[in-house]
Design a protein around this motif. Structure first.
Motif, PDB file in Angstrom:
ATOM      1  N   PRO A 192      41.375 -56.251  32.259  1.00  0.00           N
ATOM      2  CA  PRO A 192      41.642 -55.840  30.881  1.00  0.00           C
ATOM      3  C   PRO A 192      43.133 -55.562  30.684  1.00  0.00           C
ATOM      4  O   PRO A 192      43.829 -55.158  31.619  1.00  0.00           O
ATOM      5  CB  PRO A 192      40.815 -54.553  30.728  1.00  0.00           C
ATOM      6  N   LYS A 193      43.617 -55.757  29.477  1.00  0.00           N
ATOM      7  CA  LYS A 193      45.043 -55.581  29.199  1.00  0.00           C
ATOM      8  C   LYS A 193      45.512 -54.163  29.511  1.00  0.00           C
ATOM      9  O   LYS A 193      46.660 -53.954  29.926  1.00  0.00           O
ATOM     10  CB  LYS A 193      45.342 -55.916  27.733  1.00  0.00           C
ATOM     11  N   GLU A 195      44.662 -52.309  31.980  1.00  0.00           N
ATOM     12  CA  GLU A 195      44.988 -52.222  33.401  1.00  0.00           C
ATOM     13  C   GLU A 195      46.303 -52.922  33.708  1.00  0.00           C
ATOM     14  O   GLU A 195      47.101 -52.461  34.537  1.00  0.00           O
ATOM     15  CB  GLU A 195      43.859 -52.832  34.234  1.00  0.00           C
ATOM     16  N   LEU A 196      46.546 -54.041  33.033  1.00  0.00           N
ATOM     17  CA  LEU A 196      47.787 -54.779  33.249  1.00  0.00           C
ATOM     18  C   LEU A 196      48.977 -53.985  32.726  1.00  0.00           C
ATOM     19  O   LEU A 196      50.038 -53.937  33.367  1.00  0.00           O
ATOM     20  CB  LEU A 196      47.704 -56.136  32.559  1.00  0.00           C
ATOM     21  N   VAL A 197      48.808 -53.327  31.586  1.00  0.00           N
ATOM     22  CA  VAL A 197      49.885 -52.483  31.048  1.00  0.00           C
ATOM     23  C   VAL A 197      50.162 -51.332  32.009  1.00  0.00           C
ATOM     24  O   VAL A 197      51.321 -50.971  32.249  1.00  0.00           O
ATOM     25  CB  VAL A 197      49.497 -51.946  29.650  1.00  0.00           C
ATOM     26  N   ARG A 227      57.408 -58.327  32.669  1.00  0.00           N
ATOM     27  CA  ARG A 227      56.091 -58.370  32.028  1.00  0.00           C
ATOM     28  C   ARG A 227      55.601 -59.813  31.864  1.00  0.00           C
ATOM     29  O   ARG A 227      54.406 -60.092  32.029  1.00  0.00           O
ATOM     30  CB  ARG A 227      56.146 -57.660  30.680  1.00  0.00           C
ATOM     31  N   GLN A 231      52.152 -61.234  33.574  1.00  0.00           N
ATOM     32  CA  GLN A 231      51.098 -61.747  32.698  1.00  0.00           C
ATOM     33  C   GLN A 231      50.620 -63.124  33.137  1.00  0.00           C
ATOM     34  O   GLN A 231      49.466 -63.493  32.943  1.00  0.00           O
ATOM     35  CB  GLN A 231      51.633 -61.867  31.252  1.00  0.00           C
ATOM     36  N   GLY A 234      47.185 -64.047  35.551  1.00  0.00           N
ATOM     37  CA  GLY A 234      45.831 -63.650  35.173  1.00  0.00           C
ATOM     38  C   GLY A 234      45.171 -62.795  36.236  1.00  0.00           C
ATOM     39  O   GLY A 234      44.046 -63.060  36.676  1.00  0.00           O
ATOM     40  N   THR A 237      41.000 -57.305  38.218  1.00  0.00           N
ATOM     41  CA  THR A 237      41.069 -55.853  38.403  1.00  0.00           C
ATOM     42  C   THR A 237      41.400 -55.503  39.851  1.00  0.00           C
ATOM     43  O   THR A 237      42.227 -54.628  40.117  1.00  0.00           O
ATOM     44  CB  THR A 237      39.735 -55.211  38.001  1.00  0.00           C
TER      45      THR A 237
END
Length: 263
Positions: A192-193, A195-197, A227, A231, A234, A237
């Motif tokens: 999910p975004k 978690e990436l943030v 960033r 990104q 991909g 988790t």
């Protein structure tokens, strides 16, 4: 055979029938080959040195379940009495007109017969001269191996290994591997975004005290580039968690170093 079964509990597959085997070591190596590919029904017709045979057990290399379950018969007729289909491994014989199969074709036929509830067996002859024409007469077909004609000699353990391998292969879907060797399925769903943030912010926090951003003016551009890089792959988790663990490890190492300098 259920590929989730252990070799000790695997059932099914053709009986491996050794006719008057001469050396216990060869019997043991056949048992080992059978265990490698999930077979367990070993039948011995009048083994020269009697049975049980400790040399066979030693050569079986822990395939004790095959050795312990081996059955001894006085003659070939008794050994194949309960079988519906019998194949004989031998060079093509003009004197005994039989259908001739390659090992792969033979294994496929055995699988088909087994699916119909028929019991199958494969005959292997003596180390020195193989099977007699009379013994081949018990077989429904002959299995001949595609080997170098200038060096065509195979011992019974090699022959048993080839047939056991082909039997196992014939039961797998194209490209499938036995469970033991299969690559476990992994979740490739992108994280999910949020978690990436979190990963990006964690990296920025860790880089801040290192001087990586050089000047306040360059920081926004460097952050934007980082960033964009994070990104692109991909990350899942699990991968995000792994990367955050790496960052945390570097932070902990730096904190310990600073504490050591202060003390």
């Amino acid at each position: 055979m259920n590929l989730n079964e252990t070799p000790q509990t695997a059932t099914g597959g053709p009986a491996i029938v050794l006719v008057e085997p001469q050396l216990g070591e060869n019997i043991g190596m056949v048992a080992r080959a059978m265990a490698n590919f999930g077979l367990a029904d070993l039948r011995l017709v009048a083994p020269r040195d009697g049975w049980p045979n400790e040399k066979a057990r030693a050569a079986a290399s822990s395939a004790d379940h095959v050795i312990d379950a081996a059955r001894v018969y006085a003659c070939l007729a008794e050994a194949v009495a309960d079988l519906n289909v019998v194949l004989a491994t031998t060079a093509r014989s003009r004197e005994v007109p039989k259908r001739v199969l390659g090992p792969r074709e033979a294994a496929t036929e055995i699988r088909r017969r087994e699916s119909e509830g028929q019991a199958a067996g494969i005959l292997f002859g003596r180390e020195r001269w193989g099977l007699t024409n009379e013994e081949i007469g018990y077989a429904d077909a002959i299995v001949t191996f595609p080997v170098n004609p200038r060096f065509a000699s195979l011992n019974i353990a090699q022959s048993a290994l080839l047939m056991s391998y082909e039997w196992l292969q014939a039961g797998l879907a194209e490209g499938e591997l036995p469970t033991r060797f299969a690559i476990p399925a992994t979740d490739t769903t992108p994280a999910p975004k949020a978690e990436l943030v979190g990963l990006m912010e964690h990296l920025e926090t860790a880089l801040e005290p290192t001087g990586y951003f050089r000047t306040p003016e360059k920081k926004p551009v460097l952050i934007r580039n980082l960033r964009a890089i994070l990104q692109r792959p991909g990350f899942t988790t699990m991968e995000v968690r792994a990367l955050r663990g790496v960052i945390a490890a570097f932070q902990g190492r730096k904190a310990r170093a600073e504490h050591h300098e202060e003390s």
